[in-house]
Scaffold this motif. Structure first.
Motif, PDB file in Angstrom:
ATOM      1  N   ASP A 178       0.740  -1.132  -0.075  1.00 15.31           N
ATOM      2  CA  ASP A 178      -0.076   0.065  -0.005  1.00 15.31           C
ATOM      3  C   ASP A 178       0.990   1.238  -0.023  1.00 15.31           C
ATOM      4  O   ASP A 178       0.396   2.488   0.430  1.00 15.31           O
ATOM      5  CB  ASP A 178      -0.893  -0.036   0.994  1.00 15.31           C
ATOM      6  N   VAL A 179       2.017   1.014  -0.271  1.00 18.86           N
ATOM      7  CA  VAL A 179       2.995   2.385  -0.309  1.00 18.86           C
ATOM      8  C   VAL A 179       3.476   2.482  -1.800  1.00 18.86           C
ATOM      9  O   VAL A 179       3.986   1.655  -2.522  1.00 18.86           O
ATOM     10  CB  VAL A 179       4.457   2.136   0.519  1.00 18.86           C
ATOM     11  N   ASP A 180       2.832   3.628  -2.521  1.00 17.72           N
ATOM     12  CA  ASP A 180       3.283   3.972  -3.801  1.00 17.72           C
ATOM     13  C   ASP A 180       4.644   4.663  -3.929  1.00 17.72           C
ATOM     14  O   ASP A 180       5.272   4.589  -4.957  1.00 17.72           O
ATOM     15  CB  ASP A 180       2.126   4.861  -4.401  1.00 17.72           C
ATOM     16  N   ALA A 181       4.913   5.438  -2.855  1.00 17.82           N
ATOM     17  CA  ALA A 181       6.160   6.479  -3.013  1.00 17.82           C
ATOM     18  C   ALA A 181       6.701   6.566  -1.532  1.00 17.82           C
ATOM     19  O   ALA A 181       5.979   6.445  -0.615  1.00 17.82           O
ATOM     20  CB  ALA A 181       5.755   7.685  -3.389  1.00 17.82           C
ATOM     21  N   VAL A 182       7.958   6.901  -1.613  1.00 19.73           N
ATOM     22  CA  VAL A 182       8.539   7.423  -0.263  1.00 19.73           C
ATOM     23  C   VAL A 182       9.214   8.648  -0.609  1.00 19.73           C
ATOM     24  O   VAL A 182       9.464   9.330  -1.665  1.00 19.73           O
ATOM     25  CB  VAL A 182       9.781   6.301   0.079  1.00 19.73           C
ATOM     26  N   ILE A 183       8.950   9.429   0.613  1.00 23.02           N
ATOM     27  CA  ILE A 183       9.433  10.743   0.979  1.00 23.02           C
ATOM     28  C   ILE A 183      10.843  10.573   1.667  1.00 23.02           C
ATOM     29  O   ILE A 183      10.819  10.215   2.983  1.00 23.02           O
ATOM     30  CB  ILE A 183       8.485  11.777   1.525  1.00 23.02           C
ATOM     31  N   LEU A 184      11.995  11.183   1.271  1.00 24.59           N
ATOM     32  CA  LEU A 184      13.171  11.057   2.060  1.00 24.59           C
ATOM     33  C   LEU A 184      13.331  12.390   2.984  1.00 24.59           C
ATOM     34  O   LEU A 184      13.846  13.124   2.006  1.00 24.59           O
ATOM     35  CB  LEU A 184      14.380  10.276   1.056  1.00 24.59           C
ATOM     36  N   ALA A 185      13.261  12.399   3.982  1.00 24.01           N
ATOM     37  CA  ALA A 185      13.915  13.671   4.706  1.00 24.01           C
ATOM     38  C   ALA A 185      14.818  13.040   5.780  1.00 24.01           C
ATOM     39  O   ALA A 185      14.776  13.224   7.049  1.00 24.01           O
ATOM     40  CB  ALA A 185      12.529  14.124   5.473  1.00 24.01           C
ATOM     41  N   THR A 186      15.887  12.472   5.100  1.00 25.50           N
ATOM     42  CA  THR A 186      17.051  11.959   5.869  1.00 25.50           C
ATOM     43  C   THR A 186      18.518  12.693   5.827  1.00 25.50           C
ATOM     44  O   THR A 186      18.453  13.579   4.729  1.00 25.50           O
ATOM     45  CB  THR A 186      17.060  10.544   5.208  1.00 25.50           C
ATOM     46  N   PRO A 187      19.155  12.470   6.293  1.00 24.06           N
ATOM     47  CA  PRO A 187      20.740  12.948   6.185  1.00 24.06           C
ATOM     48  C   PRO A 187      21.242  12.794   4.733  1.00 24.06           C
ATOM     49  O   PRO A 187      20.952  11.745   4.281  1.00 24.06           O
ATOM     50  CB  PRO A 187      21.509  12.032   7.229  1.00 24.06           C
ATOM     51  N   HIS A 188      22.017  13.687   4.032  1.00 22.67           N
ATOM     52  CA  HIS A 188      22.180  13.805   2.858  1.00 22.67           C
ATOM     53  C   HIS A 188      22.957  12.433   2.195  1.00 22.67           C
ATOM     54  O   HIS A 188      22.785  12.135   1.041  1.00 22.67           O
ATOM     55  CB  HIS A 188      23.364  14.841   2.546  1.00 22.67           C
ATOM     56  N   SER A 189      24.013  12.013   3.090  1.00 18.76           N
ATOM     57  CA  SER A 189      25.074  10.871   2.515  1.00 18.76           C
ATOM     58  C   SER A 189      24.075   9.695   2.466  1.00 18.76           C
ATOM     59  O   SER A 189      24.368   8.710   1.751  1.00 18.76           O
ATOM     60  CB  SER A 189      25.868  10.638   3.682  1.00 18.76           C
ATOM     61  N   LEU A 190      22.710   9.504   3.229  1.00 20.43           N
ATOM     62  CA  LEU A 190      22.100   8.432   2.854  1.00 20.43           C
ATOM     63  C   LEU A 190      21.139   8.212   1.748  1.00 20.43           C
ATOM     64  O   LEU A 190      20.558   7.245   1.234  1.00 20.43           O
ATOM     65  CB  LEU A 190      20.916   8.380   4.145  1.00 20.43           C
ATOM     66  N   HIS A 191      20.909   9.390   1.005  1.00 17.51           N
ATOM     67  CA  HIS A 191      20.052   9.469  -0.223  1.00 17.51           C
ATOM     68  C   HIS A 191      20.388   8.642  -1.283  1.00 17.51           C
ATOM     69  O   HIS A 191      19.454   7.880  -1.745  1.00 17.51           O
ATOM     70  CB  HIS A 191      20.180  10.862  -0.746  1.00 17.51           C
ATOM     71  N   PRO A 192      21.726   8.508  -1.900  1.00 15.89           N
ATOM     72  CA  PRO A 192      21.940   7.640  -2.799  1.00 15.89           C
ATOM     73  C   PRO A 192      21.667   6.022  -2.322  1.00 15.89           C
ATOM     74  O   PRO A 192      21.060   5.482  -3.498  1.00 15.89           O
ATOM     75  CB  PRO A 192      23.577   7.893  -2.970  1.00 15.89           C
TER      76      PRO A 192
END
Length: 338
Positions: free
Chosen positions: A69-83
């Motif tokens: 039931d999750v279509d998308a994620v919103i990443l509000a996390t530390p920069h280095s974790l994004h990739p």
């Protein structure tokens, strides 16, 4: 992944720090466009926040990605974790909205854009300044030729919100958030600059610690030259009262936009402008919520297939410039971009 046009885009929010909590409040105002399914946050204190806001706290990022039931994620996390988080999100075929910056290197930005494109996923970006009414007006006038040839950009985005942060906060870690306020605020200004002037050619940066003990510095400025001609002067501090200014100068006219308050609680804008043969005009634009407008644009791109405002090319060009800014801040020399 098909997303029904008859229901909201269902999202998992990853990270419930200062900005993640702001995103929750905005998501709740998005009506039928977006629905929060769950949240992920390792800090035990997040349990109270989730309980108070009616959120389900998932056990981990992987647990959120595994939910049908999750279509998308919103990443509000530390920069280095994004990739790495984008890699895993794309592999799970979830659309991705990432807070800025997308990455800290051009190579990682290129990979993120490519993975989402190849999987047919929307990659949204937390550059809400693109959705501020006076900035929308600047971009439209520039693309329509009403400002003539764009020659120069001057911009500053400063605040002192980090002065009270605990020194262990990742936002004060020079590995996570290098070059004073660059990744906090300057990245928005370079995003608008590459939108208006294209890929950057080279940059020279000054970064100093003048009024704090911040290890990444507290005051920076960057002078950017662009491959197609034109320059941008971008600056930011982490130790002054809030100020935000974005000014564009073209052969047919110029526009200067000043925010009345931080985007955390928008209060409107003061616009000063002039065109060839006209007097200088000053006007005001009332409050708007650009963070919400960005999220709604992302949801409509996911659900309805509408084009998303920020292109993959712009994303890569901005991170290529960020990477060069980081190198120039360390050396004090002019650094080629890309």
């Amino acid at each position: 992944m098909n997303t029904s046009k008859q229901r909201p885009v269902r999202v998992a929010i990853i990270g419930l720090g200062w900005w993640g909590q702001k995103m929750v409040s905005i998501l709740k105002s998005c009506g039928t466009e977006l629905e929060i399914v769950c949240a992920v946050e390792p800090n035990p204190a997040a349990g109270d926040f989730c309980a108070n806001n009616g959120l389900t706290l998932a056990a981990s990022y992987d647990a959120a990605l595994a939910r049908a039931d999750v279509d998308a994620v919103i990443l509000a996390t530390p920069h280095s974790l994004h990739p790495e988080q984008i890699d895993r999100g794309a592999a799970a075929r979830k659309h991705i909205f990432c807070e800025k910056p997308l990455a800290l290197t051009k190579a990682d930005a290129e990979r993120a854009v490519r993975l989402c494109r190849e999987a047919g996923l929307v990659l949204g970006m937390g550059h809400e300044r693109r959705f501020e009414p006076p900035i929308v007006d600047i971009l439209q006038k520039a693309s329509g030729g009403h400002l003539g040839r764009i020659l120069q950009i001057e911009a500053n985005f400063s605040h002192d919100k980090f002065m009270t942060l605990n020194k262990s906060n990742w936002r004060l870690d020079p590995q996570e958030a290098p070059v004073a306020g660059m990744t906090a605020t300057g990245i928005h200004l370079t995003d608008l600059s590459v939108k208006l002037l294209g890929a950057a050619y080279d940059v020279r940066v000054s970064c100093e610690t003048l009024a704090s003990d911040f290890r990444q510095g507290d005051t920076f400025s960057a002078h950017v030259r662009f491959k197609g001609g034109g320059t941008a002067y971008v600056s930011a501090t982490l130790v002054t009262p809030f100020v935000s200014r974005f000014a564009v100068f073209g052969t047919k006219g110029w526009i200067d936009v000043r925010d009345k308050a931080h985007v955390e609680a928008p209060a409107g804008w003061i616009i000063t402008r002039a065109s060839v043969g006209s007097l200088i005009e000053i006007s005001e634009v009332g409050p708007a919520e650009p963070v919400r407008e960005n999220l709604v644009a992302f949801a409509r791109a996911v659900r309805d297939g509408r084009p998303y405002e920020i292109s993959g090319e712009d994303l890569v060009n901005n991170i290529a410039l960020l990477e060069a800014i980081i190198r120039s801040a360390a050396s004090g020399e002019v650094v080629a971009v890309g």
